[in-house]
Design a protein around this motif. Structure first.
Motif, mmCIF file in Angstrom:
data_model
loop_
_atom_site.group_PDB
_atom_site.id
_atom_site.type_symbol
_atom_site.label_atom_id
_atom_site.label_comp_id
_atom_site.label_asym_id
_atom_site.label_seq_id
_atom_site.Cartn_x
_atom_site.Cartn_y
_atom_site.Cartn_z
ATOM 1 N N ASN A 198 0.852 -1.186 0.000
ATOM 2 C CA ASN A 198 0.000 0.000 0.000
ATOM 3 C C ASN A 198 0.887 1.234 0.000
ATOM 4 O O ASN A 198 2.009 1.203 0.498
ATOM 5 N N TRP A 218 -2.265 -1.543 -3.469
ATOM 6 C CA TRP A 218 -3.630 -1.853 -3.049
ATOM 7 C C TRP A 218 -4.206 -0.639 -2.330
ATOM 8 O O TRP A 218 -3.773 -0.280 -1.241
ATOM 9 N N GLU A 220 -7.030 0.769 -0.483
ATOM 10 C CA GLU A 220 -8.231 0.608 0.331
ATOM 11 C C GLU A 220 -7.931 1.118 1.732
ATOM 12 O O GLU A 220 -6.767 1.293 2.106
ATOM 13 N N TYR A 222 -9.267 -0.045 5.176
ATOM 14 C CA TYR A 222 -10.098 -0.962 5.947
ATOM 15 C C TYR A 222 -10.268 -0.531 7.403
ATOM 16 O O TYR A 222 -10.958 -1.206 8.163
ATOM 17 N N ARG A 237 -20.737 -2.624 -1.373
ATOM 18 C CA ARG A 237 -19.649 -1.801 -1.901
ATOM 19 C C ARG A 237 -20.155 -0.410 -2.258
ATOM 20 O O ARG A 237 -19.482 0.596 -2.010
ATOM 21 N N TYR A 255 -13.119 5.650 -5.604
ATOM 22 C CA TYR A 255 -13.082 4.470 -4.736
ATOM 23 C C TYR A 255 -13.368 3.194 -5.522
ATOM 24 O O TYR A 255 -12.731 2.153 -5.298
ATOM 25 N N ILE A 258 -11.262 0.217 -7.141
ATOM 26 C CA ILE A 258 -10.839 -1.010 -6.472
ATOM 27 C C ILE A 258 -11.182 -2.229 -7.325
ATOM 28 O O ILE A 258 -10.511 -3.265 -7.263
#
Length: 526
Positions: A198, A218, A220, A222, A237, A255, A258
């Motif tokens: 990331n 990656w 995201e 979380y 999602r 977003y 992804i």
């Protein structure tokens, strides 16, 4: 390792296969180094595995298997040499492991590459034996420095020195501008490797380090917003995209990119190896666990899954992440990753299942699990739960640390972010996430903070220079809550605000009962 050894002792075929898969390449390299004959090396390794499995019960410590097995391989070599009456064994060329799928695609290019590889093999055969073996295991066989260290009984710094010296000698003997490019089709890079990490900054440093291979960043978060076990559900999602846009200013279209990352991930079988680059904090551990949950559901086939996960780096006093490292420093991490076994992958999946669960009991139960196979998992999960309202005043760890810092005089945004970020580095919290927490603490009717000097908070799309000069102060309610006179979580149930801590939705009626006991470090259900 212990799982494989125990399984083999119980006669489990899968455990035998794991041991053979892990150590066959190393054993062949050692045997070939002694014998100089590929077919004889194959025979010796087969005999060595037979002897090792027959005497496995004599092995006192499972972690000692690599060195113990190497001794068996060498002993089998000496037995064969005596039988064949070899006085000495010449060092021959390393077998050509570089095979192009389509030699006729570009004849001139293939001919040039073949000549360079021939020169490489000739030059390697002139290296000292210890360097030859290090080059063979690292570049040709694809073993990490840690695995080589365990097998050869040589520490990692010494192996790095051997590889460095080998490259230096080859650089002088090979008529090419950059000797590293010669290795680009071998282990340390090339089309066969996919690096997943990331952070674009860390990814740029990785590209500059000279470590070859494809990089997948990656993207995201979380640690913020609604989380579910299956993050690929379209309805959920979409709801997550709306939430992140509302609270962080991340456009839904941004977003939802992804999906493109997921498509890239689906094609992981195109790569011989995957390296997961992660750190110790909650931000990274949550992402790592999600990816391991994904890979647990896949058939890896011949793709090797590796992990590099660290919480420190030499000479860096306060290590916070890979983004701190220079390209040269990242380059030194090459090969220090290790191959992940089924137990580690399963443990990562269990972390994600608990983290994404909407049932508080699953979170409580996970804290009691033995997670030592993933050394940073327990501390990260505990940090995750410390964000729950505390039993003392209804503040989570982020709110508590923020109010305390402001009371101590740290009252402007960026010094406040640094102060709280350093104090709670286990969370790995970014600025956008922190601004969202600060904004929530300034919202009426139960504001803990008052913001002066600016009207709006920055977000993904808007950056306000004047925000740097803003000043935070405690409201009367903030002082009362900090002193333990008022419970902020109970007050906020009068509002419609909803937030998430992992898969736990805060703002529902039942979550009045969920509290974090900061003294005992566990969840209390009132």
């Amino acid at each position: 390792m212990k799982t494989w050894i125990d399984g083999a002792l119980q006669g489990q075929a899968e455990a035998y296969e794991q041991l053979v898969t892990q150590f066959r390449g190393m054993a062949l390299a050692v045997a070939y180094q002694k014998l100089g004959d590929t077919f004889l090396a194959e025979d010796v390794v087969q005999e060595a595995f037979t002897e090792a499995f027959a005497n496995l019960s004599k092995l006192d410590k499972p972690d000692a298997f690599p060195g113990w097995f190497k001794v068996i391989v060498e002993r089998q070599c000496y037995r064969l040499m005596r039988r064949k009456q070899h006085g000495t064994v010449p060092v021959l060329e390393i077998e050509d492991v570089i095979q192009e799928e389509n030699q006729a695609h570009n004849p001139e290019e293939q001919a040039l590459k073949g000549e360079v590889h021939r020169l490489l093999r000739d030059s390697i055969s002139n290296l000292p034996t210890s360097m030859q073996l290090a080059v063979e295991l690292f570049y040709f066989q694809g073993y990490s420095l840690k695995e080589m260290s365990e097998f050869l009984g040589v520490n990692v710094p010494a192996l790095k020195k051997r590889l460095y010296d080998a490259r230096s000698r080859l650089r002088r003997s090979l008529p090419v501008a950059d000797v590293i490019s010669v290795f680009s089709d071998l282990y340390e890079g090339g089309k066969g490797m996919l690096h997943i990490m990331n952070g674009d900054h860390a990814a740029d440093r990785l590209r500059q380090s000279g470590i070859q291979g494809e990089i997948l960043v990656w993207r995201e978060l979380y640690t913020f917003g609604p989380i579910t076990k299956n993050m690929r559900n379209e309805k959920e999602r979409s709801e997550r995209a709306q939430y992140l846009e509302h609270h962080l200013g991340i456009p839904q279209t941004e977003y939802l990119k992804i999906k493109q990352l997921e498509q890239t991930l689906k094609s992981f079988h195109q790569h011989e190896e995957i390296v997961l680059w992660f750190e110790y904090d909650l931000y990274d551990q949550a992402m790592l666990s999600y990816l391991l949950h994904y890979f647990r559901e896949q058939d890896l086939k011949n793709t090797k899954l590796n992990l590099l996960c660290i919480d420190n780096y030499p000479d860096i006093e306060h290590f916070r992440g890979l983004g701190q490292l220079t390209p040269s420093q990242i380059g030194r991490l090459s090969g220090t990753w290790h191959v992940m076994g089924a137990e580690e992958i399963q443990a990562g999946s269990e972390f994600w299942a608990a983290y994404a669960s909407s049932d508080i009991q699953d979170h409580k139960d996970y804290l009691l699990k033995n997670t030592s196979v993933l050394p940073f998992a327990h501390a990260a999960f505990k940090a995750h739960l410390s964000r729950l309202p505390s039993v003392s005043n209804g503040l989570g760890i982020i709110e508590q640390s923020t109010l305390e810092a402001i009371r101590e005089g740290v009252n402007s945004p960026y010094p406040l972010f640094k102060h709280v970020g350093d104090q709670l580095h286990i969370l790995g919290m970014g600025d956008l996430e922190y601004w969202a927490h600060l904004k929530r603490m300034t919202e009426e009717p139960h504001a803990l903070l008052q913001l002066s000097g600016v009207q709006a908070f920055p977000n993904f799309q808007q950056h306000h220079d004047e925000f740097r000069h803003a000043v935070f102060s405690l409201t009367e309610l903030g002082i009362q809550v900090l002193n333990g006179e008022v419970d902020w979580a109970l007050l906020r149930h009068d509002t419609s605000y909803t937030s998430w801590i992992g898969g736990l939705q805060i703002g529902e009626e039942e979550d009045k009962l969920w509290r974090w006991d900061t003294v005992n470090g566990n969840v209390v259900i009132l």
